[in-house]
Design a protein around this motif. Structure first.
Motif, short mmCIF file in Angstrom:
data_model
loop_
_atom_site.label_atom_id
_atom_site.label_comp_id
_atom_site.label_asym_id
_atom_site.label_seq_id
_atom_site.Cartn_x
_atom_site.Cartn_y
_atom_site.Cartn_z
N CYS B 23 94.59 -3.57 4.51
CA CYS B 23 94.38 -3.19 3.11
C CYS B 23 95.57 -3.59 2.26
N THR B 24 95.32 -4.33 1.21
CA THR B 24 96.40 -4.85 0.38
C THR B 24 96.66 -3.97 -0.83
N GLY B 25 95.81 -2.94 -1.02
CA GLY B 25 95.98 -2.09 -2.20
C GLY B 25 95.49 -2.75 -3.48
N CYS B 26 94.61 -3.73 -3.35
CA CYS B 26 94.23 -4.51 -4.53
C CYS B 26 93.24 -3.77 -5.42
N GLY B 27 92.48 -2.86 -4.87
CA GLY B 27 91.53 -2.11 -5.70
C GLY B 27 90.19 -2.78 -5.91
N THR B 28 89.95 -3.90 -5.25
CA THR B 28 88.66 -4.56 -5.43
C THR B 28 87.51 -3.67 -4.98
N CYS B 29 87.77 -2.89 -3.94
CA CYS B 29 86.71 -1.99 -3.45
C CYS B 29 86.32 -1.00 -4.54
N LEU B 57 91.56 4.68 -4.62
CA LEU B 57 92.74 4.29 -3.86
C LEU B 57 93.81 5.35 -4.06
N PRO B 75 92.16 3.85 0.77
CA PRO B 75 90.92 3.72 0.00
C PRO B 75 90.00 4.86 0.46
N CYS B 196 85.90 -6.51 -0.14
CA CYS B 196 87.31 -6.47 0.26
C CYS B 196 87.81 -7.87 0.65
N PRO B 197 88.77 -8.40 -0.10
CA PRO B 197 89.22 -9.76 0.17
C PRO B 197 90.00 -9.88 1.48
N ALA B 198 90.48 -8.76 2.01
CA ALA B 198 91.25 -8.83 3.24
C ALA B 198 90.40 -8.46 4.45
N ALA B 200 89.34 -5.54 5.17
CA ALA B 200 89.92 -4.32 5.73
C ALA B 200 88.86 -3.29 6.10
N ILE B 201 87.69 -3.40 5.49
CA ILE B 201 86.67 -2.38 5.71
C ILE B 201 85.60 -2.91 6.67
S1 SF4 Z 1 89.47 -4.07 -1.43
FE1 SF4 Z 1 90.22 -3.99 0.65
S2 SF4 Z 1 92.35 -4.62 0.46
FE2 SF4 Z 1 91.68 -4.10 -1.60
S3 SF4 Z 1 92.25 -1.95 -1.81
FE3 SF4 Z 1 90.14 -1.98 -1.07
S4 SF4 Z 1 90.31 -1.85 1.13
FE4 SF4 Z 1 92.31 -2.39 0.36
#
Ligand code: SF4
Ligand code: SF4
Ligand code: SF4
Lengths: 815, 278
Positions: B23-29, B57, B75, B196-198, B200-201
């Motif tokens: 998780c990059t903390g980007c907030g896309t989710c 987040l 998240p 999620c671009p990484a 992570a989910i």
């Molecule tokens: S979209 Fe993915 S990487 Fe970005 S905050 Fe949410 S869980 Fe983290």
């Protein structure tokens, strides 16, 4: 009955039990439910036929593939495309919120307009496109007739290499003005670094996915650097749930505990602006250990050992210089990083199988420093990581067709002989194409603006430039400003005429080489929905405009419309051969693939390729990792140059002083660190202010979709105030507590913010987020927080002249 | 759960594993969730007690001094607590229910009477009350991006993450149209997972051993938020960093057991990794 606790409970419980058995509450609840169902003021989204349209996100230089869900002709959701080479399914929050930039009437211009209110008031009146063209063409023709075509200027925020920017530059050429000004970005620093060290006018290509040790000097890998869709996808790959499978280590060099720094395997925090010293310190350790890539250095580099020029003068080489000036102890004094950390880090870098050192400054929107780039690139060369898999690759530029030659008339030829207002390309700025800070300065300094008509394309310099408000002042002085922005941004609000562009979801546009990608890539976006207002693709507008001006200007634009130009350029991709227009998820573009002799490109004619390119929105060449060495470096020596002869020549022509270089002699032509100069008095301004960027807040010319404000913590924005992050120790020195309102004062201005005590902030530095403080747009963005750019006092970076925006002296005054 | 649903027939139990290292903390989710589910956006989104964020987040820091400070993010969707979700037990209007066939805790807006008991009962702050009508002012045309798959909410009701239930419906209709009985793993994925671009989910059926989520939950780095209060969340987290795992619950001093030398699929790793030892 006395009310004791016991019988109170008994009564309540009994009562509740009683209520449970009567049907009344259930009936009542049901009624309420039915009643609420009939509330009329909740929108009921109409349903219809669902479809998906593939396109490319153009909101940043990242070029993610997107798929837009539509219901009839409404776009209702943006998603990432898994069948796209760049982003593999995910996108960033800005791209995800893109529909709020499309469907928001008060954010956008709904048609061509002219100003009726005061400049900056944002009051405009609708006019027709014909009238708009008549006004602008009349103005330009008149200036040309009076022999002053150079009084027409264009500020262009489109990325270099895109068709839109090629057309705008051509318009300026045809009209006869040298004042075509681009906004500085990280790509310009890369380009210049590549020219002086490798002789290649090409984008930077970091083979991150194949690297096992990424040493990032300031790249906001998780803050939006490069192509965010690609970088974050790589981040996910690097962090497998099973640590034993984690092959790649990430080290972040940055002064603040950003997301990247926090999430990296190691965070090294040098003082801002001292990255070059740190890189050279690592080089020192590696050279001293004797474990550098001697083969690479001997065969492919110039200026490592001491050498003698043809005139017999002895020169010290990179090695001598680094050994003399950059021992870990010396570097520690400059950077504040402990010597033993440097020694360990250098060893880890050297021992990794495929390390790469990458350079950046936050996102891509702002420029970096040339000597810092050179220092980082020298580290790559020292360890032989250039033109090697997992290192820095040197692919050729994208083979797009150049636009055809055209005849200029006399007025244009005369005009183009006039000097550029920003002095880009002169002896003082030999490698810089344009310098918007000088441009603004020249206007601000002359009693009457030398520019009569300014056209602004895809840019919002009044907000985004870290120049202490200089550009904004210049705007106010320019008699006539034309904006082509689709949005009611700060610059557009200062304009007299608006010829609104479509938003990225309503138009065709191309995306040339997302920043940092290691393989050649060309993306093509297409209209997902028909323009919902009376706006036009800016490329079409430029062609129309040229035709309205007529004469030789009109004939320089023989095309019907923008699409023809894009197609004509894309023909070059076909002619060059070897590209692909479809993508197979099983073969990621960064994986070395051995194309077999019989491999078909997937199309059989240019028209076939064009059709597929339009449908898929992508063209790329699979990674060809290491290229043949001969002719790779196009420097005077034909090698990678630790000692840049191009800089040497530039110094011969002007002088080190004219180029603003602080050191003299050989060091001036090599990567080095010099203490940045600042005119501000340290005792008056004891702290420094560093603007920082975030991925969940747009900081460039694109407004933030309001959705993003949900993601911001209330320690970054609270109601109308944004926060400045400072270390608790620093705050204590000035008696400041969490949430205190302070004035951040620099020699050029003052902004007010609240204090956020953040342990991850380097002591004595005030960190302010970029992207707040809009005065344009609508209620969602307007008047929220402050823009740190307004108080930046930036010196000029040596050689390039770009602003050193990371070193503003400030003080904090409690309000 | 297995026993309770459908008279003993094992059903689905949808759940999520979020890898906090990725998780990059980007907030896309968060944005994806709001866009997918027609969540209202008001001009002021900084009043965190009023703003609606089905996925939120949470920013955490390790509390160390410079330069050892780290931030990380949780998240947080609805945990879709199992067996006896606290919100379900308190709902007087039966507006929220645990579906034993899917494990999804639903929310029926038109039944909700806005008493906010559930909001008080939820230990994760996952429920949000509509203090105002959905914000789509006239003349802006913002309502044009609303999705017909999710009904916008009215003032006075509580809303929360539904595990993108409409996507399950979509997948079911698709399966029905194609005459299939089962829904494959990739056919029902939530909006946040896909966005999620990484990567992570991970989302899937915890009852299906073939699904990624069932494998990931066995990992020693996997934990849940406030695990010990017995809500049995179906949202799991993973982190290789001790301090992050420690913040997943309220531990008394000395109570937290760091994950050391536990093996996962034995041969693969057996040391304590992470930043501390790099
Ligand atoms: S979209 Fe993915 S990487 Fe970005 S905050 Fe949410 S869980 Fe983290
Ligand atoms: S990273 Fe850039 S290209 Fe990708 S979605 Fe975000 S703004 Fe668009
Ligand atoms: S599962 Fe769906 S509703 Fe829940 S947080 Fe994710 S996107 Fe939102």
């Amino acid at each position: 009955m006395k009310l004791t606790r016991r019988n109170f409970i008994a009564t309540v419980v009994g009562g509740v039990a009683g209520i449970q058995v009567t049907p009344l509450p259930w009936k009542f609840t049901d009624d309420v439910a039915i009643w609420t169902q009939n509330w009329p003021w909740v929108p009921v989204p109409p349903t219809g036929e669902f479809s998906e349209v593939s396109s490319v996100c153009n909101l940043c230089p990242g070029g993610c593939g997107i798929s837009v869900r539509k219901v009839d002709n409404r776009a209702v959701k943006i998603e990432g495309r898994p069948d796209y080479p760049v982003n593999a399914g995910g996108i960033c929050p800005v791209g995800m919120g893109g529909l709020q930039l499309l469907y928001n009437e008060s954010l956008r211009f709904t048609g061509p307009m002219k100003r009726v209110g005061m400049r900056g008031s944002g009051e405009f009146q609708n006019i027709s496109w014909d009238d708009a063209f008549r006004i602008i063409a009349g103005r330009i023709s008149a200036l040309r007739k009076s022999g002053r075509p150079e009084a027409i200027a264009a500020v262009d925020g489109n990325r270099e290499g895109t068709t839109a920017s090629a057309l705008i530059e051509r318009l300026m050429q045809a009209v006869g003005s040298p004042n075509y000004v681009r906004l500085p970005s990280l790509s310009d620093t890369y380009r210049m670094g590549n020219i002086v060290m490798e002789g290649r006018d090409a984008p930077v290509a970091y083979d991150l996915e194949n690297s096992d040790f990424v040493l990032s000097f300031g790249c906001g890998l998780l803050e939006g650097w490069g192509a965010p869709g690609r970088v974050m996808n790589a981040w996910g790959m690097w962090h497998d749930a099973n640590p034993a499978k984690r092959k790649t280590h990430i080290v972040q060099v940055e002064s603040r505990a950003s997301n990247t720094a926090s999430k990296a395997d190691l965070w090294v925090a040098p003082r801002p602006g001292t990255d070059a010293a740190l890189a050279l310190g690592l080089a020192h350790v590696i050279i001293r250990s004797g474990k550098y890539d001697a083969g690479f250095v001997a065969e492919h580099t110039f200026g490592f050992e001491d050498w003698q020029s043809t005139d017999g003068r002895p020169h010290s080489g990179f090695k001598t210089l680094v050994l003399k000036n950059y021992s870990p102890e010396q570097v520690s004094k400059i950077t504040g990083v402990r010597p033993d950390v440097m020694v360990k880090l250098a060893a880890a870098f050297r021992l990794a199988k495929a390390p790469v050192a990458i350079y950046g400054k936050g996102k891509n929107d702002l420029n970096g420093s040339l000597y810092e780039f050179m220092a980082v690139q020298s580290l790559n060369a020292l360890t032989g990581r250039i033109n090697r898999p997992g290192g820095v690759l040197l692919p050729d530029p994208i083979p797009l067709n150049p636009l055809p030659y055209f005849e200029r008339d006399d007025i244009a030829s005369q005009g183009l002989k006039k000097p550029r207002l920003d002095r880009g390309g002169t002896q003082e700025y030999p490698f810089t194409q344009s310098l918007i800070s000088n441009f603004a300065d020249a206007i601000n300094r002359s009693p009457k603006s030398p520019i009569d008509t300014l056209m602004v394309f895809s840019a919002n310099p009044a907000f985004t430039l870290p120049d202490g408000g200089a550009f904004k002042n210049a705007l106010a002085k320019i008699p006539f400003v034309v904006s082509f922005s689709p949005y009611r941004d700060e610059t557009a609000n200062m304009a007299d005429l608006i010829l609104p562009d479509c938003t990225y979801l309503e138009k065709m546009d191309d995306m040339v080489w997302p920043v940092g990608l290691q393989y050649p890539f060309y993306g093509l976006s297409k209209p997902v929905v028909k323009p919902i207002y009376d706006t036009r693709n800016c490329g079409d507008t430029v062609i129309e405009m040229a035709k309205a001006i007529g004469e030789s200007v009109g004939s320089a634009f023989p095309w019907e419309g923008f699409e023809d130009v894009v197609k004509e350029r894309a023909k070059g991709l076909y002619d060059a051969g070897g590209g692909r227009v479809s993508f197979d998820r099983a073969a990621p573009a960064w994986k070395p693939q051995n194309p077999k002799a019989g491999d078909k490109p997937g199309y059989n004619s240019f028209d076939d390729m064009w059709k597929k390119l339009m449908a898929g929105g992508l063209w790329y060449r699979p990674l060809d990792q290491a290229r043949e060495w001969p002719w790779l470096f196009k420097t005077p020596s034909g090698q990678f140059e630790f000692y840049s002869q191009l800089i040497d020549q530039a110094i011969q022509r002007a002088s080190a002083k004219d180029l603003r270089i602080a050191v003299r002699d050989d060091a001036a032509c090599m990567a080095h660190y010099a203490t940045p100069t600042s005119t501000a008095n340290r005792s008056d301004y004891p702290l420094s202010m560093m603007p920082y960027e975030m991925i969940n807040l747009a900081s460039g010319w694109i407004p933030s979709p309001p959705f993003l404000y949900k993601t911001l913590p209330d320690t970054q924005l609270l109601k109308e105030t944004s926060f400045a992050a400072v270390n608790p120790k620093t705050a204590a020195k000035y008696g400041l507590k969490q949430g205190d309102l302070v004035a951040v004062q620099s020699p050029v201005g003052e902004v007010q913010a609240r204090i956020d005590l953040f342990g991850g902030a380097m002591p004595d530095i005030v960190y302010m987020p970029v992207g707040f403080g809009h005065t344009g747009y609508d209620e969602f963005l307007k008047g929220k927080g402050v823009n740190p750019n307004a108080i930046v006092q930036a010196e000029q970076d040596p050689v390039t002249g770009y602003p050193v925006w990371w070193n503003t002296r400030v003080k904090l005054v409690k309000v | 759960m297995k026993k309770e649903n459908d008279h003993g027939k094992p059903g689905h139990k949808y759940g999520m594993v979020i890898n906090l290292d990725k998780c990059t903390g980007c907030g896309t989710c968060m944005v994806a969730c709001a866009a997918e589910n027609n969540v209202s956006v008001r001009p002021d989104q900084s009043d965190k007690e009023r703003v609606i964020t089905w996925m939120r987040l949470y920013r955490i820091t390790n509390g160390k001094e410079f330069p050892d400070t780290e931030v990380s993010y949780f998240p947080r969707p609805c945990m879709h607590c199992d067996h006896h979700p606290p919100c379900v037990s308190v709902c007087v209007a039966t507006a929220t229910k645990l579906d034993f066939h899917t494990g999804i805790v639903s929310q029926i807006y038109t039944r909700c009477i806005g008493c906010r008991y559930c909001q008080a009962a939820c230990p994760y702050g996952a429920r949000y009350f509509n203090w105002w009508d959905a914000y789509f002012p006239k003349g802006k045309g913002l309502d044009r991006y609303l999705s017909p798959e999710v009904s916008p909410r009215m003032r006075g009701v509580v809303e929360k993450c539904t595990f993108c239930h409409h996507r399950l419906m979509r997948a079911k209709s698709q399966a029905y149209a194609e005459d299939r009985r089962e829904i494959e793993e990739d056919q029902y994925q939530t909006a946040c997972t896909e966005a999620c671009p990484a990567g992570a989910i991970t989302f899937g059926d915890l009852n299906n051993p073939e699904h990624q989520v069932s494998k990931l939950t066995k990992h020693p780095f996997t934990f849940r938020l406030l695990e010990r209060i017995g809500t049995e969340p179906k949202v799991y987290y993973q982190s290789s960093r001790d301090w992050v795992r420690k913040l997943g619950d309220n531990f008394l001093p000395g109570e937290y057991q760091p994950v050391v030398n536990k093996t996962w699929m034995k041969e693969e790793w057996s040391t304590k990794p992470g930043r501390d030892t790099f």
